[in-house]
Design an enzyme around this catalytic site. Structure first.
Site, PDB file in Angstrom:
ATOM      1  N   GLN A 105       0.850  -1.199   0.000  1.00  0.00           N
ATOM      2  CA  GLN A 105       0.000   0.000   0.000  1.00  0.00           C
ATOM      3  C   GLN A 105       0.883   1.245   0.000  1.00  0.00           C
ATOM      4  OE1 GLN A 105      -3.379  -0.700   3.090  1.00  0.00           O
ATOM      5  NE2 GLN A 105      -1.733  -2.101   3.554  1.00  0.00           N
ATOM      6  N   HIS A 154      -1.501   1.353  -4.382  1.00  0.00           N
ATOM      7  CA  HIS A 154      -1.896   2.769  -4.219  1.00  0.00           C
ATOM      8  C   HIS A 154      -1.052   3.716  -5.081  1.00  0.00           C
ATOM      9  CE1 HIS A 154      -3.884   1.949  -0.025  1.00  0.00           C
ATOM     10  NE2 HIS A 154      -4.596   1.513  -1.029  1.00  0.00           N
TER      11      HIS A 154
HETATM   12  P1  OAD Z   1      -1.500   2.919   8.878  1.00  0.00           P
HETATM   13  O1  OAD Z   1      -0.865   4.190   9.279  1.00  0.00           O
HETATM   14  O2  OAD Z   1      -2.987   2.846   8.891  1.00  0.00           O
HETATM   15  O3  OAD Z   1      -0.995   1.739   9.794  1.00  0.00           O
HETATM   16  C1  OAD Z   1       0.367   1.511  10.043  1.00  0.00           C
HETATM   17  C2  OAD Z   1       0.491   0.242  10.836  1.00  0.00           C
HETATM   18  O4  OAD Z   1       1.868  -0.033  11.026  1.00  0.00           O
HETATM   19  C3  OAD Z   1      -0.143   0.285  12.233  1.00  0.00           C
HETATM   20  O5  OAD Z   1      -0.954  -0.869  12.415  1.00  0.00           O
HETATM   21  C4  OAD Z   1       1.055   0.266  13.184  1.00  0.00           C
HETATM   22  O6  OAD Z   1       0.779  -0.462  14.373  1.00  0.00           O
HETATM   23  C5  OAD Z   1       2.081  -0.474  12.347  1.00  0.00           C
HETATM   24  N1  OAD Z   1       3.494  -0.164  12.660  1.00  0.00           N
HETATM   25  C6  OAD Z   1       4.030   0.980  13.147  1.00  0.00           C
HETATM   26  N2  OAD Z   1       5.365   0.877  13.247  1.00  0.00           N
HETATM   27  C7  OAD Z   1       5.691  -0.378  12.809  1.00  0.00           C
HETATM   28  C8  OAD Z   1       6.908  -1.087  12.653  1.00  0.00           C
HETATM   29  N3  OAD Z   1       8.091  -0.549  12.955  1.00  0.00           N
HETATM   30  N4  OAD Z   1       6.846  -2.355  12.164  1.00  0.00           N
HETATM   31  C9  OAD Z   1       5.664  -2.925  11.853  1.00  0.00           C
HETATM   32  N5  OAD Z   1       4.480  -2.298  11.975  1.00  0.00           N
HETATM   33  C10 OAD Z   1       4.488  -1.038  12.445  1.00  0.00           C
HETATM   34  O7  OAD Z   1      -0.907   2.550   7.451  1.00  0.00           O
HETATM   35  P2  OAD Z   1      -1.488   1.571   6.352  1.00  0.00           P
HETATM   36  O8  OAD Z   1      -2.120   0.379   6.958  1.00  0.00           O
HETATM   37  O9  OAD Z   1      -0.419   1.369   5.352  1.00  0.00           O
HETATM   38  O10 OAD Z   1      -3.909   4.964   1.703  1.00  0.00           O
HETATM   39  O11 OAD Z   1      -2.590   2.474   5.743  1.00  0.00           O
HETATM   40  C11 OAD Z   1      -3.220   2.040   4.631  1.00  0.00           C
HETATM   41  C12 OAD Z   1      -3.579   3.199   3.782  1.00  0.00           C
HETATM   42  O12 OAD Z   1      -4.281   4.168   4.563  1.00  0.00           O
HETATM   43  C13 OAD Z   1      -2.430   3.999   3.223  1.00  0.00           C
HETATM   44  O13 OAD Z   1      -1.833   3.373   2.110  1.00  0.00           O
HETATM   45  C14 OAD Z   1      -3.138   5.248   2.863  1.00  0.00           C
HETATM   46  C15 OAD Z   1      -4.069   5.462   4.028  1.00  0.00           C
HETATM   47  O14 OAD Z   1      -5.298   5.888   3.689  1.00  0.00           O
HETATM   48  C16 OAD Z   1      -4.290   5.951   0.949  1.00  0.00           C
HETATM   49  O15 OAD Z   1      -3.787   7.050   0.999  1.00  0.00           O
HETATM   50  C17 OAD Z   1      -5.349   5.526  -0.006  1.00  0.00           C
END
Ligand code: OAD
Length: 248
Positions: A102, A120
């Site tokens: 993503q 994305h």
């Molecule tokens: P999020 O910001 O929603 O989630 C990030 C995740 O990474 C969280 O569950 C954290 O707990 C986890 N996290 C943080 N630090 C970490 C680490 N060092 N190792 C492993 N995990 C860690 O980001 P996404 O799930 O990528 O889309 O969000 C999905 C989409 O939401 C993005 O691509 C964006 C946003 O809307 C669009 O812009 C369409």
């Protein structure tokens, strides 16, 4: 991380032929790129979830572009971390391998992966809001001075990324479906994503339905955790480095 869980993951990885990896912003957090959700994602008190939307761009394209230019500057300075590097090694090790990311930061490519589907889009391309034509960064240079950037085709330039509430383009989804519908993956890692989008749940479902092991790597619980066979509660770089060491 429990040793018993790591052992299970490693036992599957040692005989796996096909590995599927889903990544989100968390895998790049240790490269210094803030995640979307949570206080560290805030930019000048703006919530990224309010900025990465077509409505925000319509209302204030300059503000949205300023945020993207800031994110671009972070991405340009960032380097792939140990988690990206392990995945690049695995691509060379396993005959079947795919990353569905993503992330728009291209850090998987910079780590050496080629089998990456960017669902994305990517942060360096732009497209014309009027014609939909995509332009490469070599063709269009966007700076603070030319905001909002005007396309020669009559619209504005917007980042060629999928925003919250927009439909995903079909090509990347088809590529992932094709990968999943051939030989099913032996294992699927879901790394650093809040797993809120339905397609993540549905890919995970497909993997499990065919007997693949579903492994979540995330310091925090997510809506996917209950369905995962194994949850490794650790930062991505720590967990992947450890698995890789135990596999070799
Ligand atoms: P999020 O910001 O929603 O989630 C990030 C995740 O990474 C969280 O569950 C954290 O707990 C986890 N996290 C943080 N630090 C970490 C680490 N060092 N190792 C492993 N995990 C860690 O980001 P996404 O799930 O990528 O889309 O969000 C999905 C989409 O939401 C993005 O691509 C964006 C946003 O809307 C669009 O812009 C369409």
């Amino acid at each position: 991380m429990k040793e018993k869980d790591l052992e299970k993951v490693v036992s599957v990885m040692k005989i796996a032929k096909k590995v599927f990896v889903i990544t989100g912003a968390g895998i790049s957090a240790e490269s210094g790129i803030p995640v979307f959700r949570g206080s560290e994602g805030l930019w000048k008190n703006h919530d990224p979830m309010q900025l990465a939307t077509p409505e925000a761009f319509e209302k204030d394209p300059v503000l949205v572009w300023q945020w993207y230019l800031w994110r671009r500057s972070l991405v340009a300075r960032a380097n792939p971390n140990a988690a990206h590097k392990v995945l690049s090694r695995w691509e060379k090790t396993y005959p079947g391998f795919l990353i569905a990311t993503q992330n728009v930061d291209r850090l998987h490519h910079r780590a050496g992966n080629e089998k990456v589907v960017e669902i994305h889009g990517n942060i360096w391309e732009v497209r014309c809001t009027k014609t939909g034509r995509v332009f490469s960064p070599e063709e269009v240079d966007i700076t603070e001075e030319n905001l909002p950037p005007k396309s020669p085709e009559g619209g504005l330039f917007r980042p060629n990324v999928v925003w919250f509430g927009e439909i995903l383009p079909p090509e990347p989804l088809d590529e992932i479906s094709a990968f999943l519908s051939q030989e099913p993956p032996d294992i699927c890692f879901v790394i650093g994503t809040s797993a809120l989008f339905y397609y993540i749940q549905s890919w995970a479902h497909v993997v499990k339905m065919h007997g693949g092991l579903l492994v979540e790597i995330n310091p925090d619980e997510t809506p996917l955790s209950a369905r995962a066979d194994i949850c490794l509660r650790a930062p991505a770089a720590t967990a992947l480095t450890r698995i890789n060491e135990l596999c070799s």
